[in-house]
Design a protein around this motif. Structure first.
Motif, PDB file in Angstrom:
ATOM      1  N   SER A 157       0.855  -1.134   0.100  1.00 19.98           N
ATOM      2  CA  SER A 157      -0.004  -0.125  -0.007  1.00 19.98           C
ATOM      3  C   SER A 157       0.768   1.016  -0.166  1.00 19.98           C
ATOM      4  CB  SER A 157      -1.071   0.073   1.166  1.00 19.98           C
ATOM      5  OG  SER A 157      -0.135  -0.173   2.492  1.00 19.98           O
ATOM      6  N   GLY A 158       2.115   1.209   0.579  1.00 16.50           N
ATOM      7  CA  GLY A 158       2.930   2.348   0.726  1.00 16.50           C
ATOM      8  C   GLY A 158       3.750   2.485  -0.541  1.00 16.50           C
ATOM      9  N   ILE A 159       3.917   1.786  -1.364  1.00 15.21           N
ATOM     10  CA  ILE A 159       4.508   1.756  -2.712  1.00 15.21           C
ATOM     11  C   ILE A 159       3.600   2.217  -3.723  1.00 15.21           C
ATOM     12  CG2 ILE A 159       5.734   0.441  -4.520  1.00 15.21           C
ATOM     13  CD1 ILE A 159       6.581  -1.655  -2.581  1.00 15.21           C
ATOM     14  N   SER A 160       2.303   1.474  -3.531  1.00 14.84           N
ATOM     15  CA  SER A 160       1.199   2.119  -4.213  1.00 14.84           C
ATOM     16  C   SER A 160       0.799   3.556  -4.025  1.00 14.84           C
ATOM     17  CB  SER A 160      -0.229   1.289  -3.868  1.00 14.84           C
ATOM     18  OG  SER A 160      -0.108  -0.201  -4.224  1.00 14.84           O
ATOM     19  N   LEU A 161       0.703   4.114  -2.930  1.00 14.63           N
ATOM     20  CA  LEU A 161       0.813   5.566  -2.520  1.00 14.63           C
ATOM     21  C   LEU A 161       1.737   6.168  -3.145  1.00 14.63           C
ATOM     22  CD1 LEU A 161      -0.524   5.317   1.129  1.00 14.63           C
ATOM     23  CD2 LEU A 161      -1.571   6.212  -0.897  1.00 14.63           C
ATOM     24  N   ILE A 162       2.988   5.849  -3.352  1.00 14.39           N
ATOM     25  CA  ILE A 162       3.941   6.614  -4.079  1.00 14.39           C
ATOM     26  C   ILE A 162       4.065   6.765  -5.352  1.00 14.39           C
ATOM     27  CG2 ILE A 162       6.359   6.459  -4.435  1.00 14.39           C
ATOM     28  CD1 ILE A 162       7.041   5.060  -1.793  1.00 14.39           C
ATOM     29  N   VAL A 163       3.379   5.672  -5.881  1.00 10.22           N
ATOM     30  CA  VAL A 163       3.161   5.747  -7.499  1.00 10.22           C
ATOM     31  C   VAL A 163       1.856   6.434  -7.628  1.00 10.22           C
ATOM     32  CG1 VAL A 163       2.596   4.291  -9.570  1.00 10.22           C
ATOM     33  CG2 VAL A 163       3.861   3.298  -7.882  1.00 10.22           C
ATOM     34  N   TYR A 164       1.085   6.647  -6.968  1.00  7.20           N
ATOM     35  CA  TYR A 164      -0.496   7.224  -6.982  1.00  7.20           C
ATOM     36  C   TYR A 164       0.263   8.955  -6.930  1.00  7.20           C
ATOM     37  CZ  TYR A 164      -4.417   9.935  -5.520  1.00  7.20           C
ATOM     38  OH  TYR A 164      -5.751  10.558  -5.480  1.00  7.20           O
ATOM     39  N   HIS A 165       1.048   9.241  -6.026  1.00  7.66           N
ATOM     40  CA  HIS A 165       1.594  10.547  -5.933  1.00  7.66           C
ATOM     41  C   HIS A 165       2.214  11.043  -6.915  1.00  7.66           C
ATOM     42  CE1 HIS A 165      -0.158  11.974  -1.944  1.00  7.66           C
ATOM     43  NE2 HIS A 165       0.274  10.589  -1.534  1.00  7.66           N
ATOM     44  N   VAL A 166       3.045   9.977  -7.603  1.00  8.35           N
ATOM     45  CA  VAL A 166       3.736  10.324  -8.953  1.00  8.35           C
ATOM     46  C   VAL A 166       3.109  10.504 -10.143  1.00  8.35           C
ATOM     47  CG1 VAL A 166       5.692   9.878 -10.157  1.00  8.35           C
ATOM     48  CG2 VAL A 166       5.934   9.709  -7.767  1.00  8.35           C
ATOM     49  N   THR A 167       2.196   9.545 -10.472  1.00  8.77           N
ATOM     50  CA  THR A 167       1.405   9.316 -11.670  1.00  8.77           C
ATOM     51  C   THR A 167      -0.016   9.507 -11.511  1.00  8.77           C
ATOM     52  OG1 THR A 167       1.261   7.111 -11.229  1.00  8.77           O
ATOM     53  CG2 THR A 167       3.414   7.726 -12.209  1.00  8.77           C
ATOM     54  N   ARG A 168      -0.635   9.391 -10.380  1.00 11.76           N
ATOM     55  CA  ARG A 168      -1.885   9.306 -10.130  1.00 11.76           C
ATOM     56  C   ARG A 168      -2.645   8.204 -10.822  1.00 11.76           C
ATOM     57  NH1 ARG A 168      -1.811  12.940  -6.484  1.00 11.76           N
ATOM     58  NH2 ARG A 168      -4.202  13.086  -6.441  1.00 11.76           N
ATOM     59  N   ALA A 169      -2.010   7.215 -10.755  1.00 14.52           N
ATOM     60  CA  ALA A 169      -2.483   5.692 -10.944  1.00 14.52           C
ATOM     61  C   ALA A 169      -3.393   5.208  -9.857  1.00 14.52           C
ATOM     62  CB  ALA A 169      -1.616   4.929 -11.392  1.00 14.52           C
ATOM     63  N   PRO A 170      -4.554   4.570 -10.206  1.00 15.61           N
ATOM     64  CA  PRO A 170      -5.420   4.106  -9.156  1.00 15.61           C
ATOM     65  C   PRO A 170      -4.586   3.206  -8.215  1.00 15.61           C
ATOM     66  CG  PRO A 170      -6.419   3.922 -11.314  1.00 15.61           C
ATOM     67  CD  PRO A 170      -4.957   4.286 -11.547  1.00 15.61           C
ATOM     68  N   ILE A 171      -4.866   3.383  -7.050  1.00 18.09           N
ATOM     69  CA  ILE A 171      -3.954   2.801  -5.841  1.00 18.09           C
ATOM     70  C   ILE A 171      -4.288   1.262  -5.971  1.00 18.09           C
ATOM     71  CG2 ILE A 171      -3.781   2.597  -3.430  1.00 18.09           C
ATOM     72  CD1 ILE A 171      -4.488   5.584  -3.086  1.00 18.09           C
ATOM     73  N   GLY A 172      -5.662   0.984  -6.124  1.00 13.00           N
ATOM     74  CA  GLY A 172      -5.930  -0.327  -6.064  1.00 13.00           C
ATOM     75  C   GLY A 172      -5.384  -1.385  -7.329  1.00 13.00           C
ATOM     76  N   VAL A 173      -5.425  -0.635  -8.705  1.00 10.44           N
ATOM     77  CA  VAL A 173      -4.756  -1.360  -9.539  1.00 10.44           C
ATOM     78  C   VAL A 173      -3.413  -1.488  -9.472  1.00 10.44           C
ATOM     79  CG1 VAL A 173      -4.367  -1.109 -12.214  1.00 10.44           C
ATOM     80  CG2 VAL A 173      -6.692  -0.514 -11.090  1.00 10.44           C
ATOM     81  N   VAL A 174      -2.568  -0.551  -8.974  1.00 13.42           N
ATOM     82  CA  VAL A 174      -1.284  -0.423  -8.613  1.00 13.42           C
ATOM     83  C   VAL A 174      -0.843  -1.684  -7.792  1.00 13.42           C
ATOM     84  CG1 VAL A 174       0.779   0.565  -8.026  1.00 13.42           C
ATOM     85  CG2 VAL A 174      -0.902   1.944  -9.451  1.00 13.42           C
ATOM     86  N   SER A 175      -1.586  -1.663  -6.681  1.00 17.18           N
ATOM     87  CA  SER A 175      -1.210  -2.562  -5.656  1.00 17.18           C
ATOM     88  C   SER A 175      -1.459  -3.917  -6.215  1.00 17.18           C
ATOM     89  CB  SER A 175      -2.332  -2.504  -4.436  1.00 17.18           C
ATOM     90  OG  SER A 175      -2.297  -3.274  -3.394  1.00 17.18           O
ATOM     91  N   LEU A 176      -2.663  -4.398  -7.188  1.00 13.59           N
ATOM     92  CA  LEU A 176      -2.872  -5.532  -7.632  1.00 13.59           C
ATOM     93  C   LEU A 176      -1.811  -5.828  -8.532  1.00 13.59           C
ATOM     94  CD1 LEU A 176      -4.670  -8.011  -7.783  1.00 13.59           C
ATOM     95  CD2 LEU A 176      -5.987  -7.021  -9.524  1.00 13.59           C
TER      96      LEU A 176
END
Length: 290
Positions: A40-59
């Motif tokens: 979830s922490g890695i997904s948040l980093i990606v979300y803040h950088v790219t605004r990619a959906p957190i759930g999709v990134v996490s999966l």
């Protein structure tokens, strides 16, 4: 039929856990400048950088970890963790995003993120669920380096993720807030998940052991075990009555013993978990953090 009911109950717990977890991650941590540990922490980093959906990134991030763990440990964790990961992803990207996002004090955001995510994970863990995540990597590293403890590996991994998040935001506060969130989450999980199966252990020494055991069985439907004990004070053998029960039943049992034998010696202990007939079933699946 029983297996079907258990599966439905597991799905309900997964959705409830995903809902609380999603609120913590998206509605509190997602809009604040800090990250949590794990996937979830890695997904948040990606979300803040790219605004990619957190759930999709996490999966997506879990796929290589699932393959790694499947290769090392076999199919033991595959279905349960994959099911839960998909549910968490759906809830994160399609349900909690419709709720208002907290935009207040960052410290309160970190605390609330820890509380909600902790409650969510506790609901899943409490029913013996598995969420996958970086614990796949944790188990793999433990397999590779058995001399390291799970706690040591977990601290290093979460520390790296939180540290990267602090570098992304270029704020030391981001690291502090991340640590607060992870600590609160762990505390909440410990308070809820590992106490859902908690109970009491009543130990009693009395000459009326048979009568006490019968009354306990009649009033609470709990069985008793007699254990031979040697008393160091009088140097005599006595029978020790042992009874595992729920928190509420311990009061009833204590009163029953006092009615039968006022001179009985009674000790009531806390038990973190109780498994077996009349309590939780022993589930071999291990808890895994997102």
């Amino acid at each position: 039929m029983c297996e079907r009911k258990a599966f439905i109950k597991e799905i309900v717990f997964d959705f409830a856990g995903a809902f609380f977890f999603g609120i913590g991650i998206y509605n509190f941590a997602g809009n604040s400048e800090f990250v949590t540990g794990g996937i979830s922490g890695i997904s948040l980093i990606v979300y803040h950088v790219t605004r990619a959906p957190i759930g999709v990134v996490s999966l997506l991030l879990q796929i290589p970890l699932i393959c790694l763990c499947l290769w090392i440990f076999g199919k033991r964790y595959l279905f349960s963790s994959l099911k839960t990961a998909v549910i968490f992803s759906l809830v994160l990207d399609h349900i909690v995003i419709k709720l208002p996002v907290y935009q207040g004090n960052p410290i309160l955001a970190a605390v609330c993120a820890g509380v909600f995510s902790g409650v969510g994970l506790a609901l899943v863990y409490g029913y013996g669920g598995c969420t996958g995540g970086t614990d796949y990597l944790l188990m793999a590293l433990k397999y590779k380096y058995p001399h390291l403890t799970l706690g040591q590996i977990s601290i290093v991994m979460d520390g790296i993720i939180i540290g990267v998040g602090a570098l992304i935001f270029q704020k030391m506060d981001a690291a502090i807030l991340g640590v607060i969130c992870v600590y609160v989450s762990a505390a909440v999980i410990d308070r809820i998940a590992y106490r859902m199966g908690a109970g009491k252990l009543v130990l009693a020494i009395s000459k009326e052991k048979n009568r006490i055991a019968e009354m306990i069985n009649e009033e609470t439907s709990r069985g008793c075990t007699f254990v031979k004990a040697y008393g160091g004070y009088k140097n005599t053998y006595r029978d020790l009555i042992l009874c595992a029960c729920s928190n509420n039943q311990s009061v009833i049992i204590k009163n029953l013993i006092s009615k039968v034998d006022e001179k009985a010696f009674v000790i009531i202990l806390n038990s973190s978990e109780v498994f077996g007939e009349g309590f939780k079933k022993i589930i071999e699946r291990e808890s895994n953090y997102v």
